[in-house]
Scaffold this active site. Structure first.
Site, PDB file in Angstrom:
ATOM      1  N   ALA A 222       0.868  -1.182   0.000  1.00  0.00           N
ATOM      2  CA  ALA A 222       0.000   0.000   0.000  1.00  0.00           C
ATOM      3  C   ALA A 222       0.901   1.226   0.000  1.00  0.00           C
ATOM      4  CB  ALA A 222      -0.914  -0.004   1.215  1.00  0.00           C
TER       5      ALA A 222
ATOM      6  N   VAL B 280       4.559  -1.162   3.319  1.00  0.00           N
ATOM      7  CA  VAL B 280       4.439   0.259   2.983  1.00  0.00           C
ATOM      8  C   VAL B 280       5.295   0.561   1.752  1.00  0.00           C
ATOM      9  CG1 VAL B 280       4.795   2.618   3.769  1.00  0.00           C
ATOM     10  CG2 VAL B 280       3.952   0.872   5.366  1.00  0.00           C
ATOM     11  N   LYS B 281       4.641   1.087   0.731  1.00  0.00           N
ATOM     12  CA  LYS B 281       5.305   1.375  -0.536  1.00  0.00           C
ATOM     13  C   LYS B 281       5.752   2.836  -0.546  1.00  0.00           C
ATOM     14  CE  LYS B 281       4.412  -0.054  -5.327  1.00  0.00           C
ATOM     15  NZ  LYS B 281       3.317  -0.432  -6.247  1.00  0.00           N
ATOM     16  N   LEU B 282       7.038   3.036  -0.867  1.00  0.00           N
ATOM     17  CA  LEU B 282       7.640   4.361  -0.819  1.00  0.00           C
ATOM     18  C   LEU B 282       8.354   4.659  -2.138  1.00  0.00           C
ATOM     19  CD1 LEU B 282       9.356   3.725   2.613  1.00  0.00           C
ATOM     20  CD2 LEU B 282       7.441   5.304   2.295  1.00  0.00           C
TER      21      LEU B 282
END
Length: 215
Positions: free
Chosen positions: A57, A83-85
């Site tokens: 996400a 967590v997508k960064l």
């Protein structure tokens, strides 16, 4: 090699998951935006109930403090959330901070081996090189996968190479040959991977012969 599906469409996820080959899901703001009528976090939570594996996400912010807060909030949705960064300076800062807190991360929009190396140094769980987008500008996307896999093996990084922007079954095959740990695959390509005209012809032949036998 792990197979993730690159979509936020619940029906598509359920259909491919039913095949028994799905290990996880990647989403991004563009994919989420296509799914109207549901809040972002509700979509992620529903996906987590379908697939028992990593669910990426993505944060929306572009500054590290905001990304970290978003990341913490997303990680609370479900233990499987990754967590997508973005692979920018602020994204690396957020990656390091979240990794120290035990939050899994997927550093995305990678287009060079040095970017991937920096993501691994920052503690990323996954780094996502975009194969198809490099091909689009007449560069060899798969060569990037090979370079990153070699570098990570040289230094025993725990970061997994997640081959992204997959456009064809050949991209999946070449990613596997190059040593990518994961391929995140659009629904259309999943369907193409399963189909072969000789398989269809063989099934038709078997059924025709069975009917002729009168059994």
């Amino acid at each position: 090699m792990k197979f993730f599906i690159d979509t936020a469409n619940i029906d598509e996820i359920k259909r491919i998951n039913a095949l028994g080959v799905l290990d996880g899901v990647t989403t991004n703001p563009s994919l989420i935006a296509k799914e109207t009528g549901k809040p972002f976090e509700a979509i992620i939570e529903e996906i987590c109930q379908i697939v028992d594996g990593p669910i990426s996400a993505e944060v929306i912010g572009l500054e590290a403090p905001g990304m970290i807060e978003e990341g913490r909030r997303l990680a609370k949705i479900h233990p499987n959330v990754v967590v997508k960064l973005p692979l920018i300076a602020e994204g690396l800062k957020a990656c390091k901070a979240l990794t120290v807190e035990g939050v899994k991360t997927n550093v995305t929009l990678c287009f060079s081996s040095t970017q991937a190396l920096m993501a691994a140094k920052a503690g990323a769980t996954y780094v996502s090189p975009f194969v198809g987008r490099l091909d689009d500008i007449n560069l060899e996307g798969m060569e990037l996968i090979r370079e990153i896999c070699a570098i990570f093996e040289n230094y025993a990084f725990d970061t997994q190479v997640l081959s992204a922007s997959i456009r064809s079954p050949r991209h999946v095959t070449d990613s596997a040959l190059a040593g990518a740990h994961v391929a995140t695959i659009p629904t259309k390509v999943f369907d193409q991977m399963l189909k072969h005209p000789l398989t269809d012809k063989g099934v038709e032949g078997f059924l025709a012969d069975w009917k002729k036998s009168g059994r």
